[in-house]
Design an enzyme around this catalytic site. Sequence first.
Site, PDB file in Angstrom:
ATOM      1  N   GLU A   1     -30.601  63.361  14.935  1.00  0.00           N
ATOM      2  CA  GLU A   1     -31.273  62.828  16.125  1.00  0.00           C
ATOM      3  C   GLU A   1     -30.975  63.665  17.363  1.00  0.00           C
ATOM      4  OE1 GLU A   1     -33.493  60.684  16.747  1.00  0.00           O
ATOM      5  OE2 GLU A   1     -33.696  59.625  14.837  1.00  0.00           O
TER       6      GLU A   1
ATOM      7  N   GLU B   1     -33.022  66.848  17.040  1.00  0.00           N
ATOM      8  CA  GLU B   1     -34.454  66.641  17.221  1.00  0.00           C
ATOM      9  C   GLU B   1     -34.813  66.403  18.677  1.00  0.00           C
ATOM     10  OE1 GLU B   1     -35.557  64.630  12.856  1.00  0.00           O
ATOM     11  OE2 GLU B   1     -35.632  63.437  14.698  1.00  0.00           O
ATOM     12  N   GLU B   2     -34.013  65.609  19.393  1.00  0.00           N
ATOM     13  CA  GLU B   2     -34.373  65.226  20.757  1.00  0.00           C
ATOM     14  C   GLU B   2     -34.018  66.283  21.791  1.00  0.00           C
ATOM     15  OE1 GLU B   2     -32.917  61.400  21.857  1.00  0.00           O
ATOM     16  OE2 GLU B   2     -34.077  60.345  20.306  1.00  0.00           O
TER      17      GLU B   2
END
Length: 354
Positions: A231, A234-235
């Site tokens: 996460e 990805e962010e």
Amino acid sequence: MNYVNAIASARICIRKKMQKCSMSTKTTEFGRISDEFTRRSKIQRAEAPFTTTFIAALVEVSIQHKLELSCDPMEKLVFQNGVKKDQLLSAVNDDHGGVIVEFKEPMDPIVFQNMLKASLSKWRLQGKKGVWIKLPIECVNLVETAVEEGFWYHHAEPHYLMLVYWIPETENTIPANASHRVGIGAIVLNDKRELLVVQENCGRLKGTAVWKIPTGVVEEGEDIFEGAIREVKEETGIDTEFLEVLAFRQTHKALFEKSDLFFICMMRPLSFDIQKQDLEIEAAQWMPIEEYEAQPFVQKHVLFKYIVDLCLTKAERGYPGFTPVPITSFFDAGASFLYLNNDGLNNENSAAHL
């Protein structure tokens, strides 16, 4: 007309036809009755929408009556509800006294209904408990038939629907569908005491200008530490090393009435050049933790305030968290992870030294 009513009507029809027959002629009389049912079905098909169901019921009841009159015990074993033993549904036993039926190819609903009824009779005699039917999306035409036989939805995935049925007249012990969703929040703190934060481009915080830590949902088959690393990457484009689970929160009646487990994870940054994800993230930056703490939203909401407290305590006084330790299970040869405070188990007799 539903199938239950069709069965009742079929029994009445059979009874009337057989009342005038002697015991010696009842068996041979079934051939004539079956021929009459076939002829009548051709006439009624265009006149009555329930004809297919009704005729299926007539055939089933007539076969049942024939078996009751038969003197050959083997004939009773060969047929169940009009289906030969080798035409029962293919099933495997589960670990809890039930069976699992998994379809691979489409099937005609009438054929399926007869096979299902015969199979349920067999499983009932065998003392089976739960019956699981896994229907791929290609077999969606069988759902209504299964439900009519007493099955109910258990859960669904993109490519299949799982239906379930409880046979014995005892308390139903079939486990419920998965009750929780697992999410993570990643505390990523650099050597300058700056916190990696983002502003969301979707969801309830969109357009609020609130800075928050990266968060997300753990995917199927993904471990908590893997989800946290993914996460953040990805962010924000930042590579990280997972350190510890610092805390977790449980809430209920969240998305689609499911409960929610949210794990707050401590991460160490391995890169520092931010490359935000445009689809979900409006902005991303390294922010001094004091500036993050000063946000009115953080001061107002307890969870966000606790994130600050956990971050500062971990950085300044060594707050002990939980690290993943690989283990194997007695029930499953696959590897899994136990999250624990390993420092408290640092002795020669602990499992860590096995």
